[in-house]
Design a protein around this motif. Structure first.
Motif, PDB file in Angstrom:
ATOM      1  N   MET A  89       2.067   8.042  -2.780  1.00  0.00           N
ATOM      2  CA  MET A  89       2.212   6.865  -3.640  1.00  0.00           C
ATOM      3  C   MET A  89       2.202   5.582  -2.805  1.00  0.00           C
ATOM      4  O   MET A  89       1.543   4.599  -3.174  1.00  0.00           O
ATOM      5  N   ARG A  90       2.913   5.572  -1.677  1.00  0.00           N
ATOM      6  CA  ARG A  90       2.933   4.389  -0.807  1.00  0.00           C
ATOM      7  C   ARG A  90       1.541   4.084  -0.272  1.00  0.00           C
ATOM      8  O   ARG A  90       1.103   2.922  -0.246  1.00  0.00           O
ATOM      9  N   GLU A  91       0.851   5.132   0.173  1.00  0.00           N
ATOM     10  CA  GLU A  91      -0.497   4.938   0.722  1.00  0.00           C
ATOM     11  C   GLU A  91      -1.447   4.351  -0.327  1.00  0.00           C
ATOM     12  O   GLU A  91      -2.233   3.460  -0.037  1.00  0.00           O
ATOM     13  N   TYR A  96      -4.368  -0.134  -2.735  1.00  0.00           N
ATOM     14  CA  TYR A  96      -4.612  -0.999  -3.888  1.00  0.00           C
ATOM     15  C   TYR A  96      -4.419  -2.461  -3.492  1.00  0.00           C
ATOM     16  O   TYR A  96      -5.225  -3.321  -3.856  1.00  0.00           O
ATOM     17  N   LYS A  97      -3.344  -2.732  -2.731  1.00  0.00           N
ATOM     18  CA  LYS A  97      -3.085  -4.104  -2.291  1.00  0.00           C
ATOM     19  C   LYS A  97      -4.223  -4.596  -1.404  1.00  0.00           C
ATOM     20  O   LYS A  97      -4.634  -5.760  -1.489  1.00  0.00           O
TER      21      LYS A  97
END
Length: 101
Positions: A89-91, A96-97
């Motif tokens: 999820m963090r990756e 996305y950012k």
């Protein structure tokens, strides 16, 4: 040498009352009465019931320990999956950012 003999004699005389007190204890208990066959059967059945109850308890302990090991394995696997999922999820959020910029 005379002195050693005197000390030994004094110790022997002093220990004599202790020896007599120790030997003057209660008499041994009378032998237990002979059990009847019925009484022996009742007692042996009671002991057999205790033995089978103990075996049942032992089986329960073993099963409980096995369940605890299995449960701990599932907890460990769940933690690993949670950590891996959070990492993914963090990756993806970072990806996305980066795309948005």
């Amino acid at each position: 040498m005379q002195k050693n003999i005197g000390i030994r004699l004094s110790l022997a005389i002093a220990s004599l009352p202790l020896l007599l007190i120790g030997c003057a204890g209660d008499q041994p208990p009378p032998p237990s009465p002979i059990l009847s066959g019925d009484q022996m059967m009742r007692e042996s059945q009671g002991m057999a019931q205790l033995g089978s109850r103990w075996q049942q308890g032992k089986r329960m302990v073993e099963q409980g320990e096995n369940l605890q090991v299995e449960g701990q394995s599932k907890i460990d696997e769940g933690r690993r999956m949670t950590e891996e999922g959070q990492k993914i999820m963090r990756e993806t959020e970072e990806g996305y950012k980066n795309i948005k910029q």
